[in-house]
Write an enzyme that holds these catalytic residues in place. Sequence first.
Site, PDB file in Angstrom:
ATOM      1  CG  HIS A   5      46.157  43.185  39.740  1.00  0.00           C
ATOM      2  ND1 HIS A   5      45.141  43.558  40.581  1.00  0.00           N
ATOM      3  CD2 HIS A   5      47.216  43.995  40.045  1.00  0.00           C
ATOM      4  CE1 HIS A   5      45.556  44.550  41.349  1.00  0.00           C
ATOM      5  NE2 HIS A   5      46.807  44.830  41.054  1.00  0.00           N
TER       6      HIS A   5
ATOM      7  CD  GLN B  98      51.506  46.828  35.206  1.00  0.00           C
ATOM      8  OE1 GLN B  98      52.449  47.395  34.655  1.00  0.00           O
ATOM      9  NE2 GLN B  98      51.138  47.114  36.436  1.00  0.00           N
TER      10      GLN B  98
HETATM   11  C1  LIG Z   1      47.488  47.922  38.871  1.00  0.00           C
HETATM   12  C2  LIG Z   1      46.758  46.832  38.195  1.00  0.00           C
HETATM   13  C3  LIG Z   1      45.383  46.659  38.372  1.00  0.00           C
HETATM   14  C4  LIG Z   1      44.586  47.517  39.290  1.00  0.00           C
HETATM   15  O1  LIG Z   1      44.664  48.853  38.935  1.00  0.00           O
HETATM   16  P1  LIG Z   1      44.102  49.976  39.943  1.00  0.00           P
HETATM   17  O2  LIG Z   1      44.640  51.231  39.381  1.00  0.00           O
HETATM   18  O3  LIG Z   1      44.669  49.644  41.291  1.00  0.00           O
HETATM   19  O4  LIG Z   1      42.633  49.874  39.894  1.00  0.00           O
HETATM   20  C5  LIG Z   1      44.775  45.647  37.689  1.00  0.00           C
HETATM   21  N1  LIG Z   1      45.456  44.846  36.875  1.00  0.00           N
HETATM   22  C6  LIG Z   1      46.778  44.971  36.666  1.00  0.00           C
HETATM   23  C7  LIG Z   1      47.482  44.052  35.724  1.00  0.00           C
HETATM   24  C8  LIG Z   1      47.470  45.968  37.333  1.00  0.00           C
HETATM   25  O5  LIG Z   1      48.784  46.091  37.148  1.00  0.00           O
END
Ligand SMILES: *Cc1c(COP(=O)(O)O)cnc(C)c1O
Length: 415
Positions: free
Chosen positions: A132, A212
Amino acid sequence: MTIQTPTLVPAFDVAKVREDFPILHTQINGKPLVYLDNAATTQKPRAVIDSQVRYYETLNANIHRGVHTLSQRATDEFEGGREAVRQFLNAGSTREVIFTRGTTEAINLVAQTYARSMLKAGDEVLIGEAEHHANIVPWQMLRDSHGTVLKVVPVNDAGELDMAAFEQLLSPRTKLVAIGHVSNALGSINPVASIVALAHAAGAKVLIDGAQSVAHGHVDVTALDCDFYAFSGHKLFGPTGIGVLYGKAELLEAMPPWQGGGDMIRTVSFERSEWNDLPWKFEAGTPDIAGGIGLKAALDYLATLDFDGAIRHEQALLAYATERALKVPGLRLIGTAREKAAVLSFVINGLHPQDLGVLLDSQGVAIRTGHHCAMPVLGRYGLSGTARASFAFYNTHEEIDHFFAALAKACEILA
Ligand SMILES: *Cc1c(COP(=O)(O)O)cnc(C)c1O
């Protein structure tokens, strides 16, 4: 994260669980909502929603240092949230549980404090190709300001991390491995236990982006032996605005604070300040008090569920949706790892994912389209976006039937 093999156990009672989530009973565009965007954020059970009202109606006060009763009650509940997280992750101590705004802030905290103080120019940070953006950009910023080197472990066509390449890239220069537990764009589950063991053997620390994974399997940071683990409350049926950085106490002790301000200090004079103890050293300013209490409500709720049954139910949904998807003409699945969490990313020949998303929405079906904050890995597949359906334990086989019926209609309109 372990997914246990099915044995003879009672079926997961999804109808009963759905009663706990008020929003699942709303209508969107005149149709019953089919919410398949759980990888972006999960819906909240009544217990979490009620905890927010209860906090503001009966408990609201600023925490720590307050002598009055309300402040002490709010402090106890907020710190109770920390203990709930400690138990949930099986961390050794609440000193190792830092509250943040979410995964993004947790990773930035490690980049800005641990990495900035412990890594030198030429030291290497290793990340995966399917990360991400939250687990890419902070390491680029560190590289650009500190001269560290950013290396990327590729994934294969199925979206699985290339472990042979990982071992080759590991070297005495590798100081930190920052890796997602589960890819939000592809659903692949990374073999984090092996990654931690290999990285430690090479002398590197490991940060796991668990955004996740926490909602889809058991996480035990003590068994994993990871150095840092980050997640967001809102992807775990809790409120937005609250998340967690777990870190090993000896590392957190050695790290300088990041943001300065109230709560993170013991004493302040104009000459110098002394830092507070863990975990508060990393929590400058008034935190998201309601969020911490809401996260505890989410964890308490999960503890009342048959969580193993929930995981098996999700895996059954994924298997069913995958089987149906393979029968859709022109559909290409993006992410076909053997070990997968409940994410179905796909493209359909000649159709723009966004058009699909809009037409599904008009039929009450919420999916996500676009780059899923993972532009590099989509580029690997020659794509700038996909359509993504992602499941939670409150989704049903009937909803997947609805989704495919709506998809067929959308394809017909767009053809
Ligand atoms: C959603 C997500 C993030 C970021 O999370 P936030 O709640 O937006 O800070 C980071 N890594 C993964 C794999 C995600 O799915």
